[in-house]
Design a protein around this motif. Structure first.
Motif: not given
Length: 205
Positions: A55-79
């Motif tokens: 993919t050629t898409f790149t991220t903005p600055l992303l910070t995950f903390a307590s409100e993004w505590d589910d790593r798998w859900a965050a990864a799926q949302d990124m996908g």
């Protein structure tokens, strides 16, 4: 008398989900999305194998903390933000593929007299949308990016300009960092919504 055993199993997504963020986890702006997702998953559940498209898409600055505590859900949302489904396949490989459409090749078929035991069809207008407007919601960006996707097929039951009527859905994501990515995300969400008005539950062998 025949004993019946019921098994409910989970895939390796549970390992990733259980590996919650213990501290703030940050992804630098400009990181390739495939690399960012794999690195984030590997930080929580090392030793997995991956099958990701380029993919050629790149991220903005992303910070995950307590409100993004589910790593798998965050990864799926990124996908999803780059128009892809993220899942573990039958071999346990972390796989990312484009959101399927009605023109995609079927992966399974159910046929009466073969493997179909029972089927129930439900119609529900409330969960069907025919337009998606996606926009960025990341405070690190200097502007808001927007993209849209519309059911323009005049033969479709949910045609945006047809009898079904106009029913838009709005999708905000902190992962969207360009107009092209917002458009891709809108198309992905729309493809997942067009067929929801008619759902089929099957019991099969």
């Amino acid at each position: 008398m025949t004993g019946v055993t019921r098994l409910e199993c989970e895939d390796r997504g549970r390992l990733v989900s259980d590996a919650r963020f213990e501290d703030n986890y940050q992804i630098a702006s400009g990181t390739n999305y495939a690399t960012a997702i794999e690195t984030m998953i590997d930080a929580g559940a090392a030793g997995l194998t991956y099958n990701f498209p380029s993919t050629t898409f790149t991220t903005p600055l992303l910070t995950f903390a307590s409100e993004w505590d589910d790593r798998w859900a965050a990864a799926q949302d990124m996908g999803q933000s780059i128009g892809n489904d993220l899942y573990f396949d039958g071999f346990g490989e972390c796989t990312m593929t484009p959101e399927p459409t009605f023109t995609s090749t079927p992966v399974a078929q159910f046929n009466e007299g073969s493997n179909l035991v029972d089927a129930t069809v439900q119609q529900d207008r409330r969960t069907a949308y025919n337009r998606v407007i996606a926009y960025s919601s990341n405070s690190s960006l200097d502007q808001e990016y927007r993209g849209g996707a519309t059911d323009n097929d005049s033969s479709s039951p949910t045609y945006y300009f047809g009898p079904f009527g106009k029913r838009p859905r709005f999708y905000a994501s902190p992962f969207l960092a360009s107009t092209a990515q917002a458009t891709s995300a809108a198309e992905s969400v729309l493809n997942g919504q067009l067929g929801v008005a008619r759902s089929v539950s099957v019991t099969a062998i």
